[in-house]
Design an enzyme around this catalytic site. Structure first.
Site, PDB file in Angstrom:
ATOM      1  N   ASP A 158      -1.706   2.175  -3.602  1.00 16.45           N
ATOM      2  CA  ASP A 158      -0.554   1.786  -2.797  1.00 16.45           C
ATOM      3  C   ASP A 158       0.307   3.000  -2.486  1.00 16.45           C
ATOM      4  O   ASP A 158       0.404   3.929  -3.293  1.00 16.45           O
ATOM      5  CB  ASP A 158       0.290   0.749  -3.538  1.00 16.45           C
ATOM      6  CG  ASP A 158       0.908   1.302  -4.807  1.00 16.45           C
ATOM      7  OD1 ASP A 158       2.067   1.754  -4.768  1.00 16.45           O
ATOM      8  OD2 ASP A 158       0.236   1.308  -5.851  1.00 16.45           O
ATOM      9  N   SER A 159       0.909   2.989  -1.299  1.00 16.59           N
ATOM     10  CA  SER A 159       1.857   4.024  -0.898  1.00 16.59           C
ATOM     11  C   SER A 159       1.218   5.412  -1.035  1.00 16.59           C
ATOM     12  O   SER A 159       0.180   5.667  -0.426  1.00 16.59           O
ATOM     13  CB  SER A 159       3.143   3.888  -1.716  1.00 16.59           C
ATOM     14  OG  SER A 159       4.201   4.614  -1.129  1.00 16.59           O
ATOM     15  N   ALA A 160       1.799   6.305  -1.844  1.00 15.46           N
ATOM     16  CA  ALA A 160       1.161   7.599  -2.059  1.00 15.46           C
ATOM     17  C   ALA A 160      -0.248   7.418  -2.606  1.00 15.46           C
ATOM     18  O   ALA A 160      -1.174   8.149  -2.240  1.00 15.46           O
ATOM     19  CB  ALA A 160       2.003   8.443  -3.013  1.00 15.46           C
TER      20      ALA A 160
END
Length: 338
Positions: A158-160
């Protein structure tokens, strides 16, 4: 339309987390603030551990002989249906396998399988390529020493961690390592150069981040490496030959364009990719699966995808499909087949 639970959660997140960056916000301030606000998950968000699930910390040796860490989440079963290598988000500067247990515990339970949650090194103490090196080492450790077959292995993040998942796939392909059966990305951060339009157009709508803060954070991980380096920002990588991708993003988040453009580029490269854009949800909403129905639904979709790709069931033939949660808001899926 987002559920009332998601709408209420969004208001709470906006009050507790979202802060406009200032011209005086140096690197140390950004990191300290991120770790204070995101480095610990409230108890009401964390899931109870089911009786059939075992969690244990693990250390393993990287190719350089250094020690890397993570945690196994293993469902008590004679034969795990799938293994997921999970790469958490946190802007490359914060969070851990423990903060992301809402996702990893739920996936291990839904799949009756195993999840290895990687505890990769964080910036600014360890800048690029430390996190990438750790993710590649974790994958090779799973395949080469833990007996995990690539065709029963998924990488998710997720995300980074979503961007890092794609960078890991690209690096594994470059090294000639057999690739996993697929990958899942939640609100992926794929462009640390910060060129997406939604960094501006969604900067007020996003309940967690301002676009300007995302641009500042990208420099912390990249360090002296150009932020558009293809292994820092996989949006700029050659994506040919990657396994099927399942990508989720919210219509109101500043990283929406990071997901949309990645899906477009992957489809143009011949990768099977499905992009689901959900209406007005907070960034990485599966983290809040105990609180909002959308989080539980997305993780159920993830489990279905994992089962499909490890059993090599072909994707839907249609290039476009839409499923409406009500008469006003559609969740759009883009499917590009080989």
């Amino acid at each position: 339309m987002a559920s009332w639970q998601a709408a209420a959660l969004s208001r709470v997140i906006a009050l507790q987390i979202k802060r406009k960056p200032t011209s005086r916000a140096d690197e140390a301030h950004i990191v300290r603030q991120a770790r204070q606000k995101l480095g610990h998950m409230p108890g009401y968000v964390l899931p109870p551990i089911p009786d059939g699930l075992h969690i244990r910390p693990v250390a393993f040796a990287t190719l350089d002989g250094d020690a890397a860490r993570g945690e196994w989440l293993t469902w008590k079963t004679d034969y795990p249906t799938a293994t997921v290598l999970y790469v958490h988000g946190g802007g490359y500067v914060t969070c851990s396998p423990q903060t992301h247990r809402p996702i990893t515990v739920t996936l291990a339970t839904l799949l009756r399988g195993r999840v290895f949650a990687l505890d990769y090194r964080l910036a600014p103490e360890h800048r690029f390529p430390a996190a990438l090196d750790d993710a590649v080492a974790a994958y090779r450790w799973l395949v080469e020493t833990q007996g995990v077959s690539p065709n029963r292995l998924i990488i998710a993040g997720d995300s980074a961690g979503g961007g890092l998942t794609v960078s890991t796939l690209v690096r594994l392909r470059e090294l000639g390592v057999p690739l996993p059966a697929g990958a899942v990305l939640y609100s992926p951060w794929t462009d640390l150069a910060g060129t997406g339009d939604t960094l501006e157009t969604n900067t007020e709508r996003d309940v967690m981040f301002y676009g300007a803060g995302i641009r500042l954070a990208g420099r912390i991980y990249a360090g002296d490496t150009p932020p558009d380096h293809p292994l820092v920002s996989p949006l700029y990588a050659d994506l040919r030959g990657l396994p099927p991708l399942l990508v989720f993003a919210s219509s109101s988040e500043v990283l929406l364009d990071d997901a949309r453009r990645l899906a477009t580029r992957a489809g143009e490269a011949g990768v099977s990719v499905a992009l689901h854009i959900e209406a007005d949800l907070p960034h990485v909403w599966p983290l809040f699966c105990r609180l909002i129905p959308e989080g539980r639904r997305t993780l159920a979709q993830t489990a279905a995808f994992v089962r499909r790709v490890i059993n090599q069931v072909p994707p839907p033939a249609s290039l476009w499909s839409e499923s409406c949660h009500d008469n006003r808001i559609a969740s759009r899926a883009i499917v590009a087949s080989h």
